[in-house]
Scaffold this active site. Structure first.
Site, PDB file in Angstrom:
ATOM      1  N   SER A   1       4.026 -27.494   5.827  1.00 26.37           N
ATOM      2  CA  SER A   1       3.155 -27.170   4.789  1.00 26.37           C
ATOM      3  C   SER A   1       2.262 -25.895   4.908  1.00 26.37           C
ATOM      4  O   SER A   1       1.281 -25.673   4.556  1.00 26.37           O
ATOM      5  CB  SER A   1       2.155 -28.611   4.771  1.00 26.37           C
ATOM      6  OG  SER A   1       2.640 -29.804   4.618  1.00 26.37           O
ATOM      7  N   ARG A   2       3.014 -24.992   5.351  1.00 29.56           N
ATOM      8  CA  ARG A   2       2.616 -23.453   5.287  1.00 29.56           C
ATOM      9  C   ARG A   2       1.315 -23.427   6.284  1.00 29.56           C
ATOM     10  O   ARG A   2       0.591 -22.472   6.467  1.00 29.56           O
ATOM     11  CB  ARG A   2       2.071 -23.027   4.039  1.00 29.56           C
ATOM     12  CG  ARG A   2       3.193 -22.900   3.202  1.00 29.56           C
ATOM     13  CD  ARG A   2       4.193 -21.835   3.534  1.00 29.56           C
ATOM     14  NE  ARG A   2       5.297 -21.474   2.615  1.00 29.56           N
ATOM     15  CZ  ARG A   2       6.514 -22.216   2.581  1.00 29.56           C
ATOM     16  NH1 ARG A   2       6.640 -22.967   3.509  1.00 29.56           N
ATOM     17  NH2 ARG A   2       7.501 -21.641   1.775  1.00 29.56           N
ATOM     18  N   MET A   3       1.303 -24.363   7.227  1.00 24.09           N
ATOM     19  CA  MET A   3       0.087 -24.293   8.249  1.00 24.09           C
ATOM     20  C   MET A   3       0.767 -23.602   9.474  1.00 24.09           C
ATOM     21  O   MET A   3       0.869 -24.328  10.682  1.00 24.09           O
ATOM     22  CB  MET A   3      -0.292 -25.789   8.722  1.00 24.09           C
ATOM     23  CG  MET A   3      -1.202 -26.352   7.233  1.00 24.09           C
ATOM     24  SD  MET A   3      -2.717 -25.540   6.945  1.00 24.09           S
ATOM     25  CE  MET A   3      -3.653 -26.241   8.470  1.00 24.09           C
TER      26      MET A   3
ATOM     27  N   GLN B   1      10.966 -23.163   1.619  1.00 25.27           N
ATOM     28  CA  GLN B   1      11.315 -23.930   2.817  1.00 25.27           C
ATOM     29  C   GLN B   1      10.044 -24.474   3.561  1.00 25.27           C
ATOM     30  O   GLN B   1       9.140 -23.782   4.006  1.00 25.27           O
ATOM     31  CB  GLN B   1      12.368 -22.955   3.691  1.00 25.27           C
ATOM     32  CG  GLN B   1      12.904 -23.533   4.890  1.00 25.27           C
ATOM     33  CD  GLN B   1      14.003 -24.505   4.326  1.00 25.27           C
ATOM     34  OE1 GLN B   1      14.839 -24.153   3.511  1.00 25.27           O
ATOM     35  NE2 GLN B   1      13.970 -25.715   5.120  1.00 25.27           N
TER      36      GLN B   1
END
Length: 217
Positions: A194-196, A13
């Site tokens: 973006s998982r940042m 997600q």
């Protein structure tokens, strides 16, 4: 039966709802937690006070379960339980624990590390008698974490206790009461694209001071 590896690997997600910066957070982590918790309440999340409590067993193995937060202030985070339960025994041997709140609808989690101690008998008594009577009875009749023969005996004991204390005050058992987790580290995690992700951590510097740092996602 097993879950296909590919189906798990493709589960993901992307988080886009919010951000968290050093200039936006409170200098006090309890104030920041209170702000987030109120936002979780206002979002009508199901049991936003549910938190994972992690302890360690006698052989140093991690042990975790969900408990409910029943208070939070500058002194710490409060929950109640059976002192003779597995977690109670583990806390007695090693009073260092971790808590985790996860609010997926808000793309947030809070991690807490600290020491834990029992609340006063007076405070435990007050909360015990504020609970629904059925919950009070359950606390008395359930030998929490111990092996039992079947559910029938448990329900029989519950019914007998209900009849015995009809229109009477149920005394709080000595083996049941509250704990307070006194935090040393509190991390606020905000999901980002973006998982940042944003990770802001408070570390206890002294009695009244917290150091605020950012961690890489």
């Amino acid at each position: 039966m097993s879950i296909e590896k590919e189906s798990l690997e493709n589960l993901r997600q992307d988080y886009r709802s919010s951000s968290l910066t050093e200039k936006d957070v409170s200098k006090n982590p309890i104030n920041q937690f209170t702000k987030w918790f109120k936002e979780a309440l206002n979002a009508n999340l199901y049991e936003p006070n549910a938190m994972t409590l992690a302890t360690t067993s006698t052989d140093r193995k991690p042990s975790a379960r969900i408990v409910l937060l029943k208070g939070a202030d500058d002194k710490g985070f409060v929950f109640y339980s059976n002192y003779l339960s597995a977690k109670g025994k583990e806390i007695a041997r090693n009073p260092v624990v971790a808590l985790v709140f996860y609010w997926p609808e808000l793309e947030r989690q809070v991690r807490i590390e600290g020491t834990v101690e029992k609340l006063s008998k007076e405070e435990s008594d007050r909360y015990f008698h504020s609970r629904p009577k059925g919950s009070q009875i359950a606390a008395v009749v359930s030998p929490q974490s111990q092996q039992i023969t079947d559910r029938d005996q448990l329900e029989k004991d519950w019914t007998e206790m209900e009849e015995k204390f009809e229109n009477k005050t149920i005394p709080k058992p000595a083996y049941w009461g509250g704990y307070i987790v006194k935090p040393q580290v509190i991390e606020f995690w905000q999901g980002r694209e973006s998982r940042m992700h944003d990770r802001i951590v408070y570390k206890k510097a002294d009695k009244n001071t917290w150091k605020i740092v950012r961690l890489a996602p």
